[in-house]
Design a protein around this motif. Structure first.
Motif, mmCIF file in Angstrom:
data_model
loop_
_atom_site.group_PDB
_atom_site.id
_atom_site.type_symbol
_atom_site.label_atom_id
_atom_site.label_comp_id
_atom_site.label_asym_id
_atom_site.label_seq_id
_atom_site.Cartn_x
_atom_site.Cartn_y
_atom_site.Cartn_z
ATOM 1 N N ASP A 1 -0.675 7.140 7.949
ATOM 2 C CA ASP A 1 -1.954 6.987 8.656
ATOM 3 C C ASP A 1 -2.761 8.275 8.653
ATOM 4 O O ASP A 1 -3.985 8.246 8.833
ATOM 5 C CB ASP A 1 -1.699 6.543 10.098
ATOM 6 N N HIS A 2 -2.079 9.403 8.461
ATOM 7 C CA HIS A 2 -2.750 10.698 8.498
ATOM 8 C C HIS A 2 -3.518 10.990 7.211
ATOM 9 O O HIS A 2 -4.436 11.822 7.207
ATOM 10 C CB HIS A 2 -1.707 11.792 8.736
ATOM 11 N N LEU A 3 -3.175 10.309 6.127
ATOM 12 C CA LEU A 3 -3.881 10.514 4.867
ATOM 13 C C LEU A 3 -5.324 10.034 4.985
ATOM 14 O O LEU A 3 -5.608 9.018 5.631
ATOM 15 C CB LEU A 3 -3.175 9.760 3.740
ATOM 16 N N SER A 4 -6.229 10.739 4.331
ATOM 17 C CA SER A 4 -7.646 10.363 4.397
ATOM 18 C C SER A 4 -7.909 9.150 3.508
ATOM 19 O O SER A 4 -7.032 8.668 2.788
ATOM 20 C CB SER A 4 -8.518 11.540 3.946
ATOM 21 N N ASN A 5 -9.148 8.676 3.557
ATOM 22 C CA ASN A 5 -9.509 7.474 2.770
ATOM 23 C C ASN A 5 -9.628 7.763 1.278
ATOM 24 O O ASN A 5 -9.960 6.870 0.501
ATOM 25 C CB ASN A 5 -10.797 6.842 3.301
ATOM 26 N N GLN A 6 -9.340 9.011 0.872
ATOM 27 C CA GLN A 6 -9.285 9.334 -0.554
ATOM 28 C C GLN A 6 -7.925 8.974 -1.165
ATOM 29 O O GLN A 6 -7.717 9.194 -2.361
ATOM 30 C CB GLN A 6 -9.530 10.826 -0.780
ATOM 31 N N TYR A 7 -7.015 8.442 -0.334
ATOM 32 C CA TYR A 7 -5.649 8.216 -0.783
ATOM 33 C C TYR A 7 -5.258 6.751 -0.637
ATOM 34 O O TYR A 7 -5.630 6.085 0.325
ATOM 35 C CB TYR A 7 -4.669 9.075 0.041
ATOM 36 N N GLN A 8 -4.522 6.257 -1.634
ATOM 37 C CA GLN A 8 -3.900 4.954 -1.511
ATOM 38 C C GLN A 8 -2.400 5.118 -1.731
ATOM 39 O O GLN A 8 -1.963 5.967 -2.519
ATOM 40 C CB GLN A 8 -4.498 3.941 -2.479
ATOM 41 N N VAL A 9 -1.623 4.305 -1.020
ATOM 42 C CA VAL A 9 -0.175 4.511 -0.949
ATOM 43 C C VAL A 9 0.560 3.337 -1.580
ATOM 44 O O VAL A 9 0.274 2.167 -1.270
ATOM 45 C CB VAL A 9 0.265 4.702 0.517
ATOM 46 N N ASN A 10 1.480 3.670 -2.485
ATOM 47 C CA ASN A 10 2.371 2.690 -3.126
ATOM 48 C C ASN A 10 1.626 1.576 -3.855
ATOM 49 O O ASN A 10 2.045 0.420 -3.849
ATOM 50 C CB ASN A 10 3.336 2.103 -2.087
ATOM 51 N N LYS A 11 0.527 1.958 -4.507
ATOM 52 C CA LYS A 11 -0.216 1.005 -5.335
ATOM 53 C C LYS A 11 0.174 1.107 -6.805
ATOM 54 O O LYS A 11 -0.131 0.223 -7.597
ATOM 55 C CB LYS A 11 -1.726 1.237 -5.194
ATOM 56 N N THR A 12 0.815 2.223 -7.176
ATOM 57 C CA THR A 12 1.213 2.434 -8.564
ATOM 58 C C THR A 12 2.374 3.413 -8.618
ATOM 59 O O THR A 12 2.534 4.263 -7.718
ATOM 60 C CB THR A 12 0.036 2.992 -9.391
ATOM 61 N N ASP A 13 3.202 3.308 -9.658
ATOM 62 C CA ASP A 13 4.262 4.290 -9.880
ATOM 63 C C ASP A 13 3.723 5.564 -10.530
ATOM 64 O O ASP A 13 4.392 6.597 -10.516
ATOM 65 C CB ASP A 13 5.356 3.692 -10.768
ATOM 66 N N ASP A 14 2.532 5.469 -11.120
ATOM 67 C CA ASP A 14 1.905 6.624 -11.780
ATOM 68 C C ASP A 14 1.157 7.438 -10.734
ATOM 69 O O ASP A 14 -0.065 7.518 -10.735
ATOM 70 C CB ASP A 14 0.964 6.134 -12.883
ATOM 71 N N ALA A 15 1.919 8.059 -9.835
ATOM 72 C CA ALA A 15 1.339 8.668 -8.642
ATOM 73 C C ALA A 15 0.994 10.138 -8.857
ATOM 74 O O ALA A 15 1.581 10.827 -9.687
ATOM 75 C CB ALA A 15 2.313 8.534 -7.477
ATOM 76 N N ASP A 16 0.025 10.592 -8.054
ATOM 77 C CA ASP A 16 -0.308 12.017 -8.013
ATOM 78 C C ASP A 16 0.665 12.783 -7.135
ATOM 79 O O ASP A 16 0.871 13.984 -7.314
ATOM 80 C CB ASP A 16 -1.718 12.213 -7.452
ATOM 81 N N ALA A 17 1.242 12.096 -6.149
ATOM 82 C CA ALA A 17 2.104 12.754 -5.169
ATOM 83 C C ALA A 17 3.240 11.835 -4.762
ATOM 84 O O ALA A 17 3.074 10.614 -4.703
ATOM 85 C CB ALA A 17 1.294 13.153 -3.935
ATOM 86 N N TYR A 18 4.389 12.446 -4.480
ATOM 87 C CA TYR A 18 5.519 11.750 -3.860
ATOM 88 C C TYR A 18 5.664 12.283 -2.438
ATOM 89 O O TYR A 18 5.644 13.509 -2.219
ATOM 90 C CB TYR A 18 6.833 12.024 -4.595
ATOM 91 N N LEU A 19 5.830 11.378 -1.494
ATOM 92 C CA LEU A 19 6.183 11.741 -0.128
ATOM 93 C C LEU A 19 7.564 11.144 0.119
ATOM 94 O O LEU A 19 7.725 9.922 0.142
ATOM 95 C CB LEU A 19 5.159 11.192 0.871
ATOM 96 N N ILE A 20 8.570 12.001 0.269
ATOM 97 C CA ILE A 20 9.957 11.546 0.236
ATOM 98 C C ILE A 20 10.727 12.076 1.441
ATOM 99 O O ILE A 20 10.266 12.974 2.160
ATOM 100 C CB ILE A 20 10.672 11.993 -1.046
ATOM 101 N N ARG A 21 11.924 11.519 1.601
ATOM 102 C CA ARG A 21 12.905 12.094 2.519
ATOM 103 C C ARG A 21 14.154 12.473 1.722
ATOM 104 O O ARG A 21 14.173 13.496 1.071
ATOM 105 C CB ARG A 21 13.206 11.123 3.669
ATOM 106 N N SER A 22 15.162 11.630 1.713
ATOM 107 C CA SER A 22 16.445 12.036 1.133
ATOM 108 C C SER A 22 16.737 11.427 -0.235
ATOM 109 O O SER A 22 17.826 11.601 -0.767
ATOM 110 C CB SER A 22 17.583 11.666 2.092
ATOM 111 N N VAL A 23 15.776 10.726 -0.834
ATOM 112 C CA VAL A 23 16.023 10.114 -2.137
ATOM 113 C C VAL A 23 16.436 11.181 -3.155
ATOM 114 O O VAL A 23 15.870 12.275 -3.199
ATOM 115 C CB VAL A 23 14.773 9.348 -2.629
#
Length: 386
Positions: free
Chosen positions: A16-38
């Motif tokens: 929710d903190h990401l701005s409207n310039q970001y979309q989440v989990n729409k593609t695997d060809d991502a600019d960024a990963y947000l991860i925990r323990s994977v």
């Protein structure tokens, strides 16, 4: 529009903190990963991937050499779960002093027993208080400093040891906490020893047979850092010899199985709603800052470089830290009639990072030319959105 891919159960607070310039989990060809323990050690990274943010302190699940070679910035969020770990460690100090797990197990199996009577025949039912007891805290970073201060507030005598103690961390430690100049000095008379260091080649096996032997008889040992910081077999050997009274850890291993003098929690040190929210929000902020400005603070594999972004365009370059790189880069820009409004460079070990601010947008030909320079790893063009 930037694309973010998440792994694990990332707290919605960060999404929710990401701005409207970001979309989440729409593609695997991502600019960024947000991860925990994977575990990313065997992962194939898309060419588009620019940054990995780990919502948590540990980062041994990120193959730093490989992501650096791909020009991907990697970050963790140290301190985001520090309070959660501190509270659990304090709870475990109390539990170990009062033999809490052994006596509650007994009570569960003998539901009508009068526990008060058992104190006469079984020392498990007669605990001790923390007040006046000595605690050795090994590692005085985000978690260790909080544990040390909290234990001091409980009336414990606290001694800390950390050969890597930063000046920032030192400010967070009460001046009533003794600073030992060696591991041996810290642990020799301690009733409790708790370890809070990151896992590195240097800290793996930090608490082994020799260190445990140097502790007093009846010591309680806690590991809420990482698996491998404490040699579990050495701990079990010391338990068998009645040298160590109890061993409490957040990291299970077969050698610890089915022992009354061992308590294993299932890697829950930082697993609170608040800690997960803190980590995901910090991870989101890291992603936005890096993608939108190229500025770096606290990266695992890049040097800190924080430059005000006041021009229409910015070039960022990740490259090897070797002579004449900046000169080659500047020459390419001059050959393309681009005036440099500002240039900053910093290095971390074998990797360097350069930021160049421009009034004009660099052409694709220039970006290609820069990419062709030997030892350039990645070139990015960032448009100022402000």
């Amino acid at each position: 529009m930037y694309n973010v891919k998440t792994y694990n159960a990332i707290s919605p607070a960060g999404i929710d903190h990401l701005s409207n310039q970001y979309q989440v989990n729409k593609t695997d060809d991502a600019d960024a990963y947000l991860i925990r323990s994977v575990d990313l050690h065997e992962a194939d990274f898309p060419k588009q991937l620019k940054v990995i943010a780990r919502a948590g302190a540990g980062f041994n699940n990120i193959p730093l050499d490989r992501v650096t070679e791909a020009g991907i910035a990697a970050f963790n969020t140290p301190g985001s779960n520090a309070n959660a770990v501190k509270e659990l460690v304090i709870a475990m100090l109390v539990a170990s002093a009062r033999h809490m797990f052994a006596v509650t197990n007994f009570s569960a199996q003998h539901i009508h027993a009068d526990i008060s009577l058992m104190k006469k025949t079984d020392d498990r039912f007669k605990g001790t208080e923390l007040l006046g007891k000595k605690l050795a805290v090994i590692g005085l970073g985000h978690v260790g400093s909080l544990v040390a201060n909290a234990a001091r507030e409980l009336g414990m005598k606290v001694v800390g040891f950390d050969p890597f103690l930063s000046s920032d961390a030192a400010w967070h430690i009460s001046n009533q906490i003794e600073r030992a100049d060696s591991m041996k000095a810290a642990i020799k008379d301690a009733d409790f020893v708790t370890v809070h260091v990151p896992k590195t080649a240097e800290t793996t096996g930090l608490i082994g047979a020799e260190e445990i032997k140097a502790m007093k008889d009846g010591v309680h040992l806690l590991n809420y850092s990482r698996l491998g910081i404490v040699d579990n077999q050495a701990a079990v050997n010391a338990l068998d010899a009645k040298h160590v009274a109890s061993y409490i850890t957040d990291f299970g291993e077969d050698v610890l199985f089915n022992r009354e003098d061992v308590v294993v929690t299932p890697h829950i040190g930082g697993s609170t709603e608040e800690a997960e929210a803190n980590g995901s929000i910090r991870g989101a902020n890291i992603i936005m800052k890096y993608l939108e400005t190229g500025n770096v603070k606290g990266a695992l594999n890049l040097p800190d470089l924080n430059v005000p972004f006041n021009t229409p365009f910015r070039l960022t370059l990740i490259h090897q830290n070797i002579p004449n790189m900046v000169g080659q880069i500047a020459t390419k820009l001059a050959n393309n009639d681009l005036n440099i409004e500002g240039m900053s460079n910093a290095a971390k070990d074998k990797i360097a990072y350069t930021i160049i601010d421009l009034d004009e947008e660099p052409t694709e030909d220039l970006v290609d030319a820069l990419t062709q320079i030997n030892s350039i790893i990645r070139v990015r063009v960032i448009k100022n959105q402000k």
